[in-house]
Design a protein around this motif. Structure first.
Motif, short mmCIF file in Angstrom:
data_model
loop_
_atom_site.label_atom_id
_atom_site.label_comp_id
_atom_site.label_asym_id
_atom_site.label_seq_id
_atom_site.Cartn_x
_atom_site.Cartn_y
_atom_site.Cartn_z
N LYS A 150 0.84 -1.21 0.00
CA LYS A 150 0.00 0.00 0.00
C LYS A 150 0.87 1.25 0.00
O LYS A 150 0.61 2.21 -0.75
N LYS A 151 1.92 1.25 0.81
CA LYS A 151 2.80 2.42 0.89
C LYS A 151 3.60 2.59 -0.41
O LYS A 151 3.85 3.72 -0.85
N ILE A 152 4.02 1.48 -1.03
CA ILE A 152 4.73 1.57 -2.31
C ILE A 152 3.82 2.18 -3.37
O ILE A 152 4.23 3.06 -4.14
N ALA A 153 2.58 1.73 -3.42
CA ALA A 153 1.63 2.22 -4.42
C ALA A 153 1.35 3.71 -4.25
O ALA A 153 1.10 4.42 -5.22
N ALA A 154 1.40 4.19 -3.01
CA ALA A 154 1.08 5.59 -2.73
C ALA A 154 2.27 6.52 -2.88
O ALA A 154 2.11 7.74 -2.89
N SER A 155 3.47 5.97 -3.01
CA SER A 155 4.67 6.81 -3.04
C SER A 155 5.23 6.96 -4.46
O SER A 155 5.26 5.99 -5.23
N PRO A 156 5.72 8.14 -4.80
CA PRO A 156 6.39 8.31 -6.10
C PRO A 156 7.83 7.83 -6.07
O PRO A 156 8.50 7.76 -7.11
N ASN A 157 8.30 7.48 -4.88
CA ASN A 157 9.70 7.10 -4.72
C ASN A 157 9.89 5.59 -4.71
O ASN A 157 8.94 4.83 -4.54
N CYS A 158 11.14 5.19 -4.85
CA CYS A 158 11.48 3.77 -4.92
C CYS A 158 12.05 3.30 -3.58
O CYS A 158 12.90 3.98 -3.01
N PRO A 159 11.59 2.17 -3.05
CA PRO A 159 12.17 1.67 -1.80
C PRO A 159 13.60 1.22 -2.00
O PRO A 159 13.99 0.77 -3.08
N LYS A 160 14.39 1.36 -0.95
CA LYS A 160 15.79 0.92 -0.95
C LYS A 160 15.96 -0.16 0.11
O LYS A 160 15.22 -0.21 1.09
N SER A 161 16.96 -1.00 -0.09
CA SER A 161 17.20 -2.06 0.90
C SER A 161 18.64 -2.00 1.40
O SER A 161 19.53 -1.46 0.73
N ALA A 162 18.84 -2.56 2.58
CA ALA A 162 20.18 -2.66 3.16
C ALA A 162 20.38 -4.07 3.69
O ALA A 162 19.46 -4.66 4.28
N CYS A 163 21.56 -4.62 3.47
CA CYS A 163 21.83 -6.01 3.85
C CYS A 163 22.16 -6.13 5.33
O CYS A 163 22.48 -5.14 5.99
N PRO A 164 22.12 -7.35 5.88
CA PRO A 164 22.50 -7.56 7.28
C PRO A 164 23.97 -7.18 7.50
O PRO A 164 24.80 -7.33 6.60
N SER A 165 24.28 -6.71 8.67
CA SER A 165 25.65 -6.30 8.98
C SER A 165 26.54 -7.51 9.22
O SER A 165 26.06 -8.59 9.58
#
Length: 279
Positions: free
Chosen positions: A50-65
């Motif tokens: 739902k939040k992805i659909a509502a946002s014009p921006n792209c989600p980013k990810s970060a790997c485990p430390s």
């Protein structure tokens, strides 16, 4: 012999894996606008989509430390394995390798191997399952590593997504030829390369036609299917995934079938309606 398997959270855990204390999930994190998401048991797929659909921006990810991996490896077992998503797509593999180096400096008697899945999602699940099979068969550590690396070499990962925007904006499709997908409703049929990058096999107008092509490629490519496990992960489309499963099983016989809903990182890249198939 005791062992631990650390699978980063791009790999979907089956219900059996969730109950097995020898299997630890190393969660990646995701950021979208002001929202942060941890890819663990708290992840809410519906809210995320739902939040992805509502946002014009792209989600980013970060790997485990590396610290997370190091602690996960150090469970008092004699052997530890990691299964990460493709090193070509994430820093998770390098993070696990650094953790391995640091822990072996403290405990040189341990045996630790990090598997670069050269895949993602349900492909990692199958690799984790293969490690378990080898361990339960009583194999020596080196034999487990050799057997599982050979298994990875023979694994094929295919997927069709409703939307390629997250992959494109995050630079995961740098080698993909350009096409006007959204305007013409063209859906590409994708496959992981032997190196763990993403390649386009084909394309079709509409997702159902693209999935038919995916099934055709899989059936043509697979060798000795009766010895293999067919695995599917879907993002919020169980009926679509079941249709793909049934279409494959009409044409080949396999040893077993796994079908799961996608966790956080797969959801982020597959988007609503995506299907990943591995054999």
């Amino acid at each position: 012999m005791s062992y631990t398997i650390v699978m980063d959270s791009c790999g979907e855990r089956t219900e059996e894996m969730r109950k097995d204390k020898r299997i630890i999930s190393a969660p990646l994190t995701m950021q979208l606008d002001e929202y942060s998401f941890v890819d663990d048991d708290t992840f809410d797929q519906a809210d995320f989509l739902k939040k992805i659909a509502a946002s014009p921006n792209c989600p980013k990810s970060a790997c485990p430390s590396p610290d997370y991996y190091k602690e996960a490896f150090d469970q008092g077992t004699e052997r530890a394995y990691a299964v990460t998503l493709s090193a070509e797509l994430s820093g998770s593999y390098n993070s696990a390798m650094l953790a391995r180096k640091l822990l072996l400096e403290e405990k040189p008697e341990m045996k630790i191997h990090v598997f670069n899945s050269r895949s993602a999602s349900i492909g990692q699940t199958l690799i984790t399952r293969k490690i378990q099979e080898c361990e339960e068969a009583g194999m020596e550590f080196e034999e487990v590593v050799e057997t599982v690396e050979a298994y990875i070499d023979g694994q094929n990962t295919y997927f069709v997504l409703e939307n390629l925007e997250t992959l494109r904006k995050n630079g995961r499709l740098s080698n993909l030829k350009a096409f006007v997908a959204s305007a013409l409703k063209i859906k590409p049929v994708m496959k992981a390369t032997p190196e763990g990058t993403i390649a386009q096999l084909d394309q079709a107008r509409g997702i159902n036609k693209a999935l038919v092509k995916l099934v055709n490629y899989l059936v043509e490519d697979v060798e000795n299917p009766e010895e293999k496990v067919l695995a599917l992960s879907h993002c919020n489309c169980p009926d679509r995934a079941a249709m793909v499963r049934d279409a494959i099983l009409e044409r080949i016989k396999v040893k077993d079938v796994i079908l799961v809903d996608s966790a956080g990182i797969t959801t982020m890249y597959a988007n609503d309606g995506g299907v990943v198939v591995v054999i």
